[in-house]
Every structure is written in structure tokens, then in C-alpha cells.
Design a protein around this motif. Sequence first.
Motif, PDB file in Angstrom:
ATOM      1  N   ALA A 127      27.648  18.434  13.409  1.00  0.00           N
ATOM      2  CA  ALA A 127      25.918  19.040  14.064  1.00  0.00           C
ATOM      3  C   ALA A 127      25.435  19.977  13.296  1.00  0.00           C
ATOM      4  CB  ALA A 127      26.324  19.230  14.981  1.00  0.00           C
ATOM      5  N   ARG A 128      25.299  21.299  12.495  1.00  0.00           N
ATOM      6  CA  ARG A 128      25.725  22.122  11.842  1.00  0.00           C
ATOM      7  C   ARG A 128      24.964  21.446  10.631  1.00  0.00           C
ATOM      8  NH1 ARG A 128      30.162  26.812  13.008  1.00  0.00           N
ATOM      9  NH2 ARG A 128      28.927  27.328  14.590  1.00  0.00           N
ATOM     10  N   SER A 129      25.317  20.288  10.048  1.00  0.00           N
ATOM     11  CA  SER A 129      24.918  19.573   8.711  1.00  0.00           C
ATOM     12  C   SER A 129      23.927  19.045   8.541  1.00  0.00           C
ATOM     13  CB  SER A 129      26.951  19.142   8.183  1.00  0.00           C
ATOM     14  OG  SER A 129      26.307  18.801   6.218  1.00  0.00           O
ATOM     15  N   LEU A 130      24.261  18.281   9.990  1.00  0.00           N
ATOM     16  CA  LEU A 130      22.326  17.333  10.167  1.00  0.00           C
ATOM     17  C   LEU A 130      21.498  18.532  10.135  1.00  0.00           C
ATOM     18  CD1 LEU A 130      24.168  14.853  12.823  1.00  0.00           C
ATOM     19  CD2 LEU A 130      23.323  14.951  10.406  1.00  0.00           C
ATOM     20  N   MET A 131      21.409  19.726  10.693  1.00  0.00           N
ATOM     21  CA  MET A 131      20.377  20.959  11.216  1.00  0.00           C
ATOM     22  C   MET A 131      20.044  21.350   9.457  1.00  0.00           C
ATOM     23  SD  MET A 131      21.582  22.410  14.407  1.00  0.00           S
ATOM     24  CE  MET A 131      23.316  22.492  14.933  1.00  0.00           C
ATOM     25  N   GLU A 132      21.575  21.977   8.643  1.00  0.00           N
ATOM     26  CA  GLU A 132      21.097  22.126   7.616  1.00  0.00           C
ATOM     27  C   GLU A 132      20.137  21.319   6.415  1.00  0.00           C
ATOM     28  OE1 GLU A 132      24.858  23.508   5.876  1.00  0.00           O
ATOM     29  OE2 GLU A 132      24.870  25.194   7.164  1.00  0.00           O
ATOM     30  N   GLU A 133      20.502  20.105   7.009  1.00  0.00           N
ATOM     31  CA  GLU A 133      19.581  19.215   6.221  1.00  0.00           C
ATOM     32  C   GLU A 133      18.311  18.481   6.462  1.00  0.00           C
ATOM     33  OE1 GLU A 133      22.015  15.418   6.216  1.00  0.00           O
ATOM     34  OE2 GLU A 133      23.241  17.031   5.711  1.00  0.00           O
ATOM     35  N   GLY A 134      17.676  19.517   8.141  1.00  0.00           N
ATOM     36  CA  GLY A 134      16.359  19.474   8.423  1.00  0.00           C
ATOM     37  C   GLY A 134      16.599  18.247   9.474  1.00  0.00           C
ATOM     38  N   ILE A 135      17.299  18.025  10.253  1.00  0.00           N
ATOM     39  CA  ILE A 135      17.364  16.824  11.075  1.00  0.00           C
ATOM     40  C   ILE A 135      17.726  17.323  12.578  1.00  0.00           C
ATOM     41  CG2 ILE A 135      19.309  14.567  12.201  1.00  0.00           C
ATOM     42  CD1 ILE A 135      20.182  13.987   8.908  1.00  0.00           C
ATOM     43  N   LYS A 136      17.037  17.125  13.361  1.00  0.00           N
ATOM     44  CA  LYS A 136      16.706  17.890  14.520  1.00  0.00           C
ATOM     45  C   LYS A 136      18.742  17.083  15.290  1.00  0.00           C
ATOM     46  CE  LYS A 136      12.065  19.058  14.108  1.00  0.00           C
ATOM     47  NZ  LYS A 136      10.932  19.205  14.806  1.00  0.00           N
ATOM     48  N   VAL A 137      18.953  18.321  16.082  1.00  0.00           N
ATOM     49  CA  VAL A 137      20.209  17.242  16.884  1.00  0.00           C
ATOM     50  C   VAL A 137      19.962  18.586  18.190  1.00  0.00           C
ATOM     51  CG1 VAL A 137      21.269  16.034  15.109  1.00  0.00           C
ATOM     52  CG2 VAL A 137      21.748  18.706  15.629  1.00  0.00           C
ATOM     53  N   ILE A 138      20.196  18.597  19.081  1.00  0.00           N
ATOM     54  CA  ILE A 138      20.958  18.914  20.120  1.00  0.00           C
ATOM     55  C   ILE A 138      22.526  18.976  20.793  1.00  0.00           C
ATOM     56  CG2 ILE A 138      19.634  18.277  21.822  1.00  0.00           C
ATOM     57  CD1 ILE A 138      18.808  20.830  23.154  1.00  0.00           C
ATOM     58  N   PRO A 139      22.962  20.013  21.224  1.00  0.00           N
ATOM     59  CA  PRO A 139      24.313  19.810  21.601  1.00  0.00           C
ATOM     60  C   PRO A 139      23.963  19.487  23.135  1.00  0.00           C
ATOM     61  CG  PRO A 139      24.166  21.566  20.618  1.00  0.00           C
ATOM     62  CD  PRO A 139      22.584  21.107  20.613  1.00  0.00           C
ATOM     63  N   LEU A 140      24.786  18.196  24.128  1.00  0.00           N
ATOM     64  CA  LEU A 140      24.424  18.124  25.377  1.00  0.00           C
ATOM     65  C   LEU A 140      25.502  18.586  25.689  1.00  0.00           C
ATOM     66  CD1 LEU A 140      24.363  14.135  25.041  1.00  0.00           C
ATOM     67  CD2 LEU A 140      22.309  15.345  24.622  1.00  0.00           C
ATOM     68  N   PRO A 141      25.195  19.731  27.479  1.00  0.00           N
ATOM     69  CA  PRO A 141      25.838  20.022  28.561  1.00  0.00           C
ATOM     70  C   PRO A 141      26.143  19.177  29.351  1.00  0.00           C
ATOM     71  CG  PRO A 141      23.388  19.916  28.965  1.00  0.00           C
ATOM     72  CD  PRO A 141      23.958  19.188  27.569  1.00  0.00           C
ATOM     73  N   PHE A 142      26.997  17.899  28.475  1.00  0.00           N
ATOM     74  CA  PHE A 142      27.789  17.132  29.136  1.00  0.00           C
ATOM     75  C   PHE A 142      29.033  15.511  28.186  1.00  0.00           C
ATOM     76  CE2 PHE A 142      23.824  15.023  29.274  1.00  0.00           C
ATOM     77  CZ  PHE A 142      24.100  14.098  28.987  1.00  0.00           C
TER      78      PHE A 142
END
Length: 149
Positions: A127-142
Motif C-alpha cells: 500500500a505504501r508503494s502504491l501511495m509513493e507511486e501516486g496511486i490513491k489508496v486508503i486502508p479499509l477499517p474492516f
Amino acid sequence: MIQFSLKCDHDHRFDSWFKSARAFDALAKAGHIQCVVCGSGNVTKAIMAPRVSTASSTDKDDPAVNPRVSALTRPRTEFEKKLTALRNEIEANSDYVGNDFVKEARAMSAGDVPERSIYGEARLDQARSLMEEGIKVIPLPFIPKQSTQ
């Protein structure tokens, strides 16, 4: 299955179910348990009272005799109700891609596949790698229902 009362280092308290006490210990050691309120990974077992069942073994699965049967799936707090509503919204309006989440997110970002709402599984480093590449992701709370069945 066993239910533990948990708390994070910010004193948020919540309950969660685990296959066994050993499973909790393994998940906690691997850093896979996070606070449902703030996302902190510093989560420990809280002091909890034991549950003693007075229902006979034939009555234990009957919601009329054992109200905890239906209570396990019913949200108890306002936060749990909102979390359930969020989960229902995401699952109704997004495609579950499971372990292909990272691959699908990158393919959408590159324009190789049409953009759409997706959700699935990814490790924290992915997930961090995706964010560093500028890809918007968000962890889900479930945990998605598909991965718990």
C-alpha cells in the motif's frame, strides 16, 4: 473462536474475534492487528470478564434462548453502525479483487484497464508503494467478507 477485548496505546477499546489465543498472538506479533478507531498497531488485550453460558448445548444456537447468537452480527454502538453502513456501501458499489488489488490498482493507473472502484487485499508495504507511486489508496477499517468466508 474466541472474542477478546482489545485496547490500543491511545486507550481506544474494541472487541474482535480470533480463531484461538495462539492466532491472536501470531497476528499481533506479525503486526496485523490495528485499532479500529485510530489505526494504531500497538494493540493489546484488555482486561475482560469471562462469559458463562447457562443455556444447554441444544439451546446454544437458538436466538430465542441465547440472545448472543444474533447479537454477534448486530452493531452495538453508533460507531459500529456507521462502520457497517460504510462496509455495505463499499461492497455494493465496488469490485472485490482480492489479492490482485495491487496489480489491478497499477493497471488502472497505467490506463491498461478501465478505472473503477475496487477493494481487496494488500500488505502495508505494498500500500505504501502504491501511495509513493501516486496511486490513491486508503486502508479499509474492516476485513472484506469474501476473505473471511
